[in-house]
Scaffold this active site. Structure first.
Site, short mmCIF file in Angstrom:
data_model
loop_
_atom_site.label_atom_id
_atom_site.label_comp_id
_atom_site.label_asym_id
_atom_site.label_seq_id
_atom_site.Cartn_x
_atom_site.Cartn_y
_atom_site.Cartn_z
N ASP A 194 0.97 -0.98 -0.21
CA ASP A 194 0.17 0.05 -0.33
C ASP A 194 1.26 1.01 0.27
O ASP A 194 2.14 1.53 0.54
CB ASP A 194 -0.71 0.09 1.17
CG ASP A 194 -2.29 1.35 1.07
OD1 ASP A 194 -2.81 0.64 0.69
OD2 ASP A 194 -1.69 2.09 1.37
N ARG A 476 -5.85 11.39 -0.24
CA ARG A 476 -5.44 12.62 -1.79
C ARG A 476 -7.23 12.57 -2.18
O ARG A 476 -8.17 12.28 -1.27
CB ARG A 476 -5.30 10.81 -2.81
CG ARG A 476 -3.96 10.20 -2.65
CD ARG A 476 -3.93 9.20 -3.08
NE ARG A 476 -2.80 8.99 -3.22
CZ ARG A 476 -1.73 7.56 -2.92
NH1 ARG A 476 -2.66 6.77 -2.53
NH2 ARG A 476 -0.66 7.33 -2.73
#
Length: 783
Positions: A194, A476
């Site tokens: 990740d 994000r």
């Protein structure tokens, strides 16, 4: 007691001969036991070996070392013979452990199964945090996820049991918070599937996000390759106070370096300002370093980390870290490739966005900027949590603001969601009343999972295409990332600013200067959020749910079943080997215009359910990318039929007709998530090369691992020479060698042609991956 009351297993400390100079007491001899992780008896804390390696490299280089160099070089497979050059050479490393989240673990475990190996060689864990969709609330959403994803969870649990991988059940929490609470410690090297694995840098660890194929290398006991990083130093002075939070540090840095300014580098924070930041605050800063393309980020060992480890059941490691502290801080006089200085006393609250995490604005200016830019001022939803900001400290600061509003008779004007980072944190904020305060102000406490941060959000309040604003404490904010609505303007900020804006209901609310109106008509200002002295993980009086499942000592007799008729899981077939010739007259599948993240290449959200089925998930390949030919999304011309169709449909048609193809892209191609599906899908559907101006680090490596050719224009202007209906040949592959460019021959539809030079970053081992068809193929050849 909390989940830390699980049966305690012990792990060995291996000090090595170098430990003697630290006068380590007899309690820490080579046979001493430490309760680092309560979960894996075979884990080792090997400061002695790291110290020995550091001394070897320091003598070889003849200069002081940065902290990141110490930890990275301390994990070299061959510290005596390894060629070391910042930004140029490839290092062969021996990471200490592997962590995988459930969406990426599916493909990683499928690849490990394909390797034929019987058991993982290093401690490894799977964490179920990505497949839980936010709809109603934590309890209901978790139960539904267990039912919907039963097949996948059973696969991951059984594969973990067979191959020796620990399994954190759904509901246990977000992978990065679990790592911080249990597995990270100063000086450890951990790789995770990740991109936000660098979160562990808040505890002095070198934690690096990778694709599943890289994880397989480490789990297989093979030295892992990493291009020797440059080191960017961020010197912090002053101290945080008032409304300024750790999140503001990385929001400021992102504005300075942009989404690609950290590519190929480790960001190393240092200076007197470090001590004013909590351990989980340092983790927040490191976590979001992924948004500037950094390999990872790290903080030096200090008393904040020591106290955090003591309170999370790892006090014995903290004692040992004190003994080896010289190896866990930078050397005096070390040199950085670039230095940024930030005075925390002068730093103001920031908010970044929309549509990109590096568009930085002071909170005091965002209202005027939004009005000028035509961004919606009404905040529809405020969302706090995610792996970036879901600690006890984050929740406490948000709750302190919510309490002020409640005391004045107010609730949030915007919708408000709260995601605890782990079951431990959920139980703790429940114990301390924070959850009740956040619910009373209008919040919905979601499951301990990623949720809306990664698009796992069944949003109902706006229609797709409706222009609106949301404010999050996530990392994000790419177009359509959170709710699949490209018209949503997502802004990233601290949990306290999110909470304040959710209460006010508007983007132009500056809590440092603006007033709210109480229920009785009184004007008042929110006081700065309470900076709690209570540590994030003081044990709750009510037992947290036990969510960890350890693998058996021997899983050889166990079976992992994957149904041939499953639409969610599919065993892998090896990719074809390179045919030994140049790649002739390949079609341009799509010439991408502008930003193309891994979200554009392989979308998340509803597609997460296919992460274990390569053929099914390939139906999302590049459906979010903009085609320069017609400015459309998921609409390209099939040059065999003359008709327009979706990108994966045309790719499948080309493959069925024996036509190879390439993708042409812009700068920082593959920015964002570590998802290797963005590399697996083009390989599966017949792609051979990805030709761009520049790559994001993880994606470039993922492409190499799957046998594709990631190539860059020697002259970025050559991007303009390629037309969507061209045929492209890659020549020079028979003499393919490190540092030697290849040539692309472009044949235009009018019969003319021209040649351009393409660069690459392949080393000798990686060229062998290409020739074998993939890194996994090469691994099997060497067995």
């Amino acid at each position: 007691m909390a989940s830390y009351c699980l049966t305690v297993t012990r792990l060995r400390l291996v000090l090595g001969s170098g430990a003697r100079r630290f006068h380590v007491c007899s309690a820490f001899n080579a046979k001493a036991k430490v309760a680092m992780s309560r979960f894996e008896p075979n884990s080792t804390v090997n400061y002695g070996k790291m110290h020995e390696n550091i001394n070897i490299v320091r003598q070889r280089l003849g200069r002081p070392l940065t902290l990141s160099e110490k930890i990275v070089y301390g994990h070299l497979d061959d510290p005596v013979g390894q060629d070391i050059g910042r930004g140029s050479t490839y290092l062969r490393l021996r990471p200490d452990r592997v962590a995988m989240q459930d969406a990426t673990a599916q493909m990683a475990m499928l690849q490990f199964i394909s390797s034929g190996l019987p058991r993982v060689a290093v401690p490894s864990t799977i964490h179920c945090d990505h497949l839980i969709e936010a709809q109603i609330g934590g309890v209901e959403d978790l139960q539904r996820a267990k039912e919907v994803n039963e097949e996948v969870y059973n696969f991951l649990a059984s594969a973990g049991a067979k191959y020796g991988v620990g399994f954190w059940k759904p509901g246990s929490g977000i992978i990065h918070q679990i790592i911080l609470e249990n597995y990270a410690y100063p000086g450890v090297m951990l790789i995770g599937t990740d991109s936000h694995t660098p979160n562990g840098g808040g505890l002095g660890s070198i934690c690096i996000g990778v694709g599943g194929a890289d994880a397989v290398d480490v789990m297989a006991g093979i030295p892992w390759e990493l291009k020797c990083p440059n080191v960017i130093g961020v010197k912090l002075t002053g101290s945080l106070s008032g409304w300024t939070s750790p999140k503001d540090v990385i929001l400021k840095v992102a504005g300075i370096l942009t989404v690609k300014g950290g590519t190929g580098a480790i960001v190393e924070y240092h200076g007197p300002g470090v001590d004013s930041i909590s351990c989980t605050g340092m983790a927040t800063i490191c976590n979001m370093g992924a948004e500037i393309g950094a390999t990872t980020s790290v903080f030096p060992y200090n008393h904040r980390m020591k106290t955090y480890m003591e309170k999370t059941g790892r006090g014995e490691i903290a004692v040992l870290a004190d003994q080896f502290k010289e190896d866990l801080v930078p050397d005096n006089g070390c040199e950085y490739d670039q230095v940024i200085e930030i005075n925390l006393s002068e730093l103001k609250p920031h908010i970044n966005g929309p549509f990109t995490p590096d568009l930085a604005h002071p909170v005091s200016e965002i209202g005027a900027t939004a009005k000028k830019s035509g961004w919606p001022l009404e905040v529809k939803v405020g969302l706090i949590g995610s792996c970036t900001n879901s600690s006890y400290e984050d929740m406490g600061r948000a709750a302190s603001l919510a309490k002020q509003a409640l005391d004045k008779g107010l609730k949030c004007k915007a919708q408000f969601t709260v995601t605890p980072g782990s079951e431990q944190i959920r139980a703790t904020i429940e114990r301390d009343g924070y959850s009740k305060i956040l619910r009373d102000v209008g919040g919905v406490v979601l499951a301990n999972a990623c949720g809306p941060c990664i698009g796992q959000w069944d949003r109902k309040d706006v229609k797709k295409g409706e222009k609106n604003t949301i404010v999050t404490s996530y990392n994000r904010n790419f177009t359509a990332r959170n709710d699949a609505n490209p018209a949503t303007h997502a802004f990233v900020t601290s949990p306290e600013i999110v909470t304040a804006m959710a209460i006010a209901g508007t983007l132009d609310f500056n809590p440092e200067t603006d007033y709210l109106t109480a229920a009785n008509g009184e004007k008042f200002m929110l006081g700065a959020p309470h900076r709690s002295t209570t540590l994030p993980l003081q044990r709750p009086s009510t037992r947290a749910t036990d969510t960890y499942h350890a693998p058996p000592a021997d899983g050889a007799a166990l079976t992992v079943i994957v149904s041939p008729s499953s639409n969610r899981l599919q065993l892998l077939e090896p990719f074809d080997r390179w045919h030994g010739k140049d790649m002739e007259e390949m079609r341009v599948l799509i010439k991408v215009k502008g930003k193309c993240t891994t979200d554009h290449i392989s979308a998340a959200g509803p597609w997460l359910k296919f992460r274990g089925h390569l053929d099914n998930i390939s139906n999302n390949m590049l459906i979010g990318a903009v085609n320069i030919d017609n400015e459309a999304i998921n609409k390209v011309k099939n040059l065999l039929t003359g008709e327009f169709a979706g990108v994966p449909d045309v790719a499948r048609h080309y493959k069925a007709n024996g036509v190879n193809w390439v993708v042409v892209g812009d700068d920082n191609y593959g920015e964002g998530s570590s998802r290797e599906h963005a590399a697996l899908e083009p390989r599966h559907l017949g792609g051979r090369a990805i030709i761009v101006k520049s790559f994001a680090r993880i994606h470039e490596t993922n492409l190499k691992k799957q046998g594709l050719l990631p190539l860059t224009f020697a002259d970025p202007k050559d991007y303009d020479k390629i037309r969507p209906d061209d045929k492209i040949s890659i020549t020079g592959l028979k003499t393919f060698a490190p540092g030697k460019p290849v040539t692309a021959v472009i044949k235009h539809s009018n019969g003319s042609q021209e040649s351009i030079t393409l660069n690459h970053t392949f080393n000798t081992n990686q060229i062998e991956w290409f020739q074998a068809g993939s890194a996994l193929n090469r691994m099997k050849e060497l067995q």
